[in-house]
Scaffold this motif. Structure first.
Motif, mmCIF file in Angstrom:
data_model
loop_
_atom_site.group_PDB
_atom_site.id
_atom_site.type_symbol
_atom_site.label_atom_id
_atom_site.label_comp_id
_atom_site.label_asym_id
_atom_site.label_seq_id
_atom_site.Cartn_x
_atom_site.Cartn_y
_atom_site.Cartn_z
ATOM 1 N N LYS A 181 0.828 -1.208 0.000
ATOM 2 C CA LYS A 181 0.000 0.000 0.000
ATOM 3 C C LYS A 181 0.867 1.264 0.000
ATOM 4 O O LYS A 181 0.549 2.229 -0.694
ATOM 5 C CB LYS A 181 -0.935 0.000 1.206
ATOM 6 C CG LYS A 181 -2.061 -1.006 1.090
ATOM 7 C CD LYS A 181 -2.954 -0.979 2.315
ATOM 8 C CE LYS A 181 -4.058 -2.025 2.211
ATOM 9 N NZ LYS A 181 -4.912 -2.043 3.402
ATOM 10 N N LEU A 182 1.942 1.230 0.746
ATOM 11 C CA LEU A 182 2.837 2.375 0.796
ATOM 12 C C LEU A 182 3.480 2.599 -0.569
ATOM 13 O O LEU A 182 3.530 3.738 -1.059
ATOM 14 C CB LEU A 182 3.910 2.170 1.863
ATOM 15 C CG LEU A 182 4.923 3.302 2.029
ATOM 16 C CD1 LEU A 182 4.225 4.574 2.484
ATOM 17 C CD2 LEU A 182 6.003 2.912 3.013
ATOM 18 N N ASN A 183 3.962 1.541 -1.194
ATOM 19 C CA ASN A 183 4.569 1.668 -2.528
ATOM 20 C C ASN A 183 3.566 2.191 -3.545
ATOM 21 O O ASN A 183 3.895 3.038 -4.383
ATOM 22 C CB ASN A 183 5.138 0.325 -2.991
ATOM 23 C CG ASN A 183 6.403 -0.048 -2.251
ATOM 24 O OD1 ASN A 183 7.083 0.809 -1.708
ATOM 25 N ND2 ASN A 183 6.704 -1.334 -2.218
ATOM 26 N N GLU A 184 2.329 1.708 -3.457
ATOM 27 C CA GLU A 184 1.270 2.161 -4.367
ATOM 28 C C GLU A 184 1.009 3.658 -4.165
ATOM 29 O O GLU A 184 0.888 4.426 -5.136
ATOM 30 C CB GLU A 184 -0.009 1.361 -4.099
ATOM 31 C CG GLU A 184 -1.145 1.657 -5.033
ATOM 32 C CD GLU A 184 -2.372 0.814 -4.685
ATOM 33 O OE1 GLU A 184 -3.478 1.378 -4.688
ATOM 34 O OE2 GLU A 184 -2.212 -0.385 -4.409
ATOM 35 N N ALA A 185 0.950 4.081 -2.910
ATOM 36 C CA ALA A 185 0.703 5.497 -2.613
ATOM 37 C C ALA A 185 1.863 6.368 -3.083
ATOM 38 O O ALA A 185 1.650 7.462 -3.630
ATOM 39 C CB ALA A 185 0.474 5.679 -1.112
ATOM 40 N N VAL A 186 3.086 5.881 -2.907
ATOM 41 C CA VAL A 186 4.262 6.642 -3.352
ATOM 42 C C VAL A 186 4.252 6.764 -4.872
ATOM 43 O O VAL A 186 4.519 7.842 -5.416
ATOM 44 C CB VAL A 186 5.566 5.970 -2.850
ATOM 45 C CG1 VAL A 186 6.790 6.550 -3.551
ATOM 46 C CG2 VAL A 186 5.696 6.145 -1.337
ATOM 47 N N GLU A 187 3.944 5.680 -5.569
ATOM 48 C CA GLU A 187 3.892 5.729 -7.034
ATOM 49 C C GLU A 187 2.814 6.698 -7.513
ATOM 50 O O GLU A 187 3.034 7.487 -8.445
ATOM 51 C CB GLU A 187 3.642 4.331 -7.599
ATOM 52 C CG GLU A 187 4.855 3.421 -7.517
ATOM 53 C CD GLU A 187 4.566 2.019 -8.018
ATOM 54 O OE1 GLU A 187 3.576 1.818 -8.760
ATOM 55 O OE2 GLU A 187 5.346 1.118 -7.669
ATOM 56 N N LYS A 188 1.650 6.664 -6.865
ATOM 57 C CA LYS A 188 0.556 7.572 -7.233
ATOM 58 C C LYS A 188 0.982 9.021 -6.999
ATOM 59 O O LYS A 188 0.751 9.897 -7.845
ATOM 60 C CB LYS A 188 -0.683 7.233 -6.404
ATOM 61 C CG LYS A 188 -1.917 7.969 -6.811
ATOM 62 C CD LYS A 188 -3.109 7.474 -5.991
ATOM 63 C CE LYS A 188 -4.368 8.201 -6.374
ATOM 64 N NZ LYS A 188 -5.519 7.758 -5.595
ATOM 65 N N PHE A 189 1.630 9.268 -5.881
ATOM 66 C CA PHE A 189 2.122 10.608 -5.570
ATOM 67 C C PHE A 189 3.140 11.055 -6.609
ATOM 68 O O PHE A 189 3.092 12.188 -7.101
ATOM 69 C CB PHE A 189 2.725 10.621 -4.158
ATOM 70 C CG PHE A 189 3.321 11.939 -3.770
ATOM 71 C CD1 PHE A 189 2.508 12.996 -3.382
ATOM 72 C CD2 PHE A 189 4.704 12.139 -3.796
ATOM 73 C CE1 PHE A 189 3.048 14.215 -3.020
ATOM 74 C CE2 PHE A 189 5.258 13.353 -3.442
ATOM 75 C CZ PHE A 189 4.429 14.394 -3.044
ATOM 76 N N ASP A 190 4.080 10.161 -6.948
ATOM 77 C CA ASP A 190 5.097 10.487 -7.956
ATOM 78 C C ASP A 190 4.448 10.842 -9.289
ATOM 79 O O ASP A 190 4.869 11.797 -9.957
ATOM 80 C CB ASP A 190 6.066 9.315 -8.150
ATOM 81 C CG ASP A 190 7.097 9.227 -7.037
ATOM 82 O OD1 ASP A 190 7.216 10.193 -6.252
ATOM 83 O OD2 ASP A 190 7.793 8.188 -6.958
ATOM 84 N N LYS A 191 3.446 10.084 -9.695
ATOM 85 C CA LYS A 191 2.761 10.356 -10.966
ATOM 86 C C LYS A 191 2.084 11.718 -10.926
ATOM 87 O O LYS A 191 2.165 12.492 -11.877
ATOM 88 C CB LYS A 191 1.728 9.269 -11.275
ATOM 89 C CG LYS A 191 2.350 7.963 -11.737
ATOM 90 C CD LYS A 191 1.274 6.935 -12.019
ATOM 91 C CE LYS A 191 1.888 5.600 -12.390
ATOM 92 N NZ LYS A 191 0.888 4.561 -12.600
ATOM 93 N N ASN A 192 1.401 11.994 -9.819
ATOM 94 C CA ASN A 192 0.712 13.288 -9.683
ATOM 95 C C ASN A 192 1.705 14.440 -9.687
ATOM 96 O O ASN A 192 1.479 15.470 -10.336
ATOM 97 C CB ASN A 192 -0.122 13.324 -8.403
ATOM 98 C CG ASN A 192 -1.374 12.492 -8.499
ATOM 99 O OD1 ASN A 192 -1.834 12.172 -9.596
ATOM 100 N ND2 ASN A 192 -1.940 12.130 -7.362
ATOM 101 N N VAL A 193 2.815 14.278 -8.979
ATOM 102 C CA VAL A 193 3.822 15.332 -8.928
ATOM 103 C C VAL A 193 4.446 15.508 -10.307
ATOM 104 O O VAL A 193 4.614 16.626 -10.792
ATOM 105 C CB VAL A 193 4.896 15.010 -7.854
ATOM 106 C CG1 VAL A 193 6.101 15.931 -7.994
ATOM 107 C CG2 VAL A 193 4.298 15.128 -6.465
#
Length: 150
Positions: A115-127
Motif C-alpha cells: 500500500k505504501l509503494n502504491e501510494a508513493v507511485e501515485k504521488f510520484d505520478k501526480n507530482v
C-alpha cells in the motif's frame, strides 16, 4: 570369626545410619540429632531411669528443630522446582505464540509495504504530471514575453 563380627557390626552401623537418615528426610544434621536423642534415651533406660528431664527435653527440641529445618528446606526446594517448571511452561507458550503470530505480522508488513509503494507511485505520478503541466505553462508564458507562439 572376629572378621565376621566386624562385618556384621559394619552392616548394622550402615543400616542404623540409613534408618536415621531416612527418618530425617535425607537431612544428615536432623539424622544426627535424632540419633543423639535416641542414644540419650537409651542411656537413661540403661542407667535405671535416673534421667535428666531438662537434657531430654533439650535433645527433643533439637531433634524437632532439625526436622523442621529439613522440612522447610524441602518445601523451599519444591517451591523453586515448581517455579522453574512454570517458567519453562510460560517460555514455551510465548515461543508458541510467537511462531503463530509471525506469519500474521509478516503478512501485515507485506500488505502495508504494498500500500505504501502504491501510494508513493501515485504521488510520484501526480507530482510528475503537475510539474510537467507547470513547466508547459511556464514555457508558454515565457515564450509569450519574447514574442514566440504558443
Amino acid at each position: 570369626m572376629s572378621g565376621r563380627a566386624l562385618q556384621a557390626g559394619g552392616v548394622l552401623a550402615a543400616a542404623g545410619a540409613a534408618y536415621y537418615l531416612y527418618q530425617a528426610g535425607g537431612n544428615p544434621k536432623a539424622a544426627e540429632k535424632r540419633f543423639e536423642a535416641d542414644a540419650s534415651k537409651a542411656t537413661t533406660k540403661l542407667t535405671g531411669g535416673a534421667s535428666n528431664h531438662a537434657q531430654d527435653a533439650e535433645k527433643n527440641a533439637e531433634v524437632m528443630g532439625a526436622e523442621a529445618r529439613a522440612k522447610a528446606d524441602q518445601m523451599a526446594h519444591d517451591a523453586r522446582k515448581q517455579v522453574d517448571q512454570l517458567d519453562a511452561k510460560v517460555e514455551a507458550k510465548v515461543g508458541e505464540w510467537e511462531k503463530q503470530a509471525k506469519p500474521m505480522v509478516d503478512d501485515a508488513v507485506k500488505q502495508t509495504e504494498a500500500k505504501l509503494n502504491e501510494a508513493v507511485e501515485k504521488f510520484d505520478k501526480n507530482v510528475s504530471k503537475s510539474v510537467s503541466e507547470g513547466t508547459k505553462q511556464v514555457k508558454a508564458g515565457i515564450s509569450g514575453w519574447f514574442g514566440g507562439s504558443k
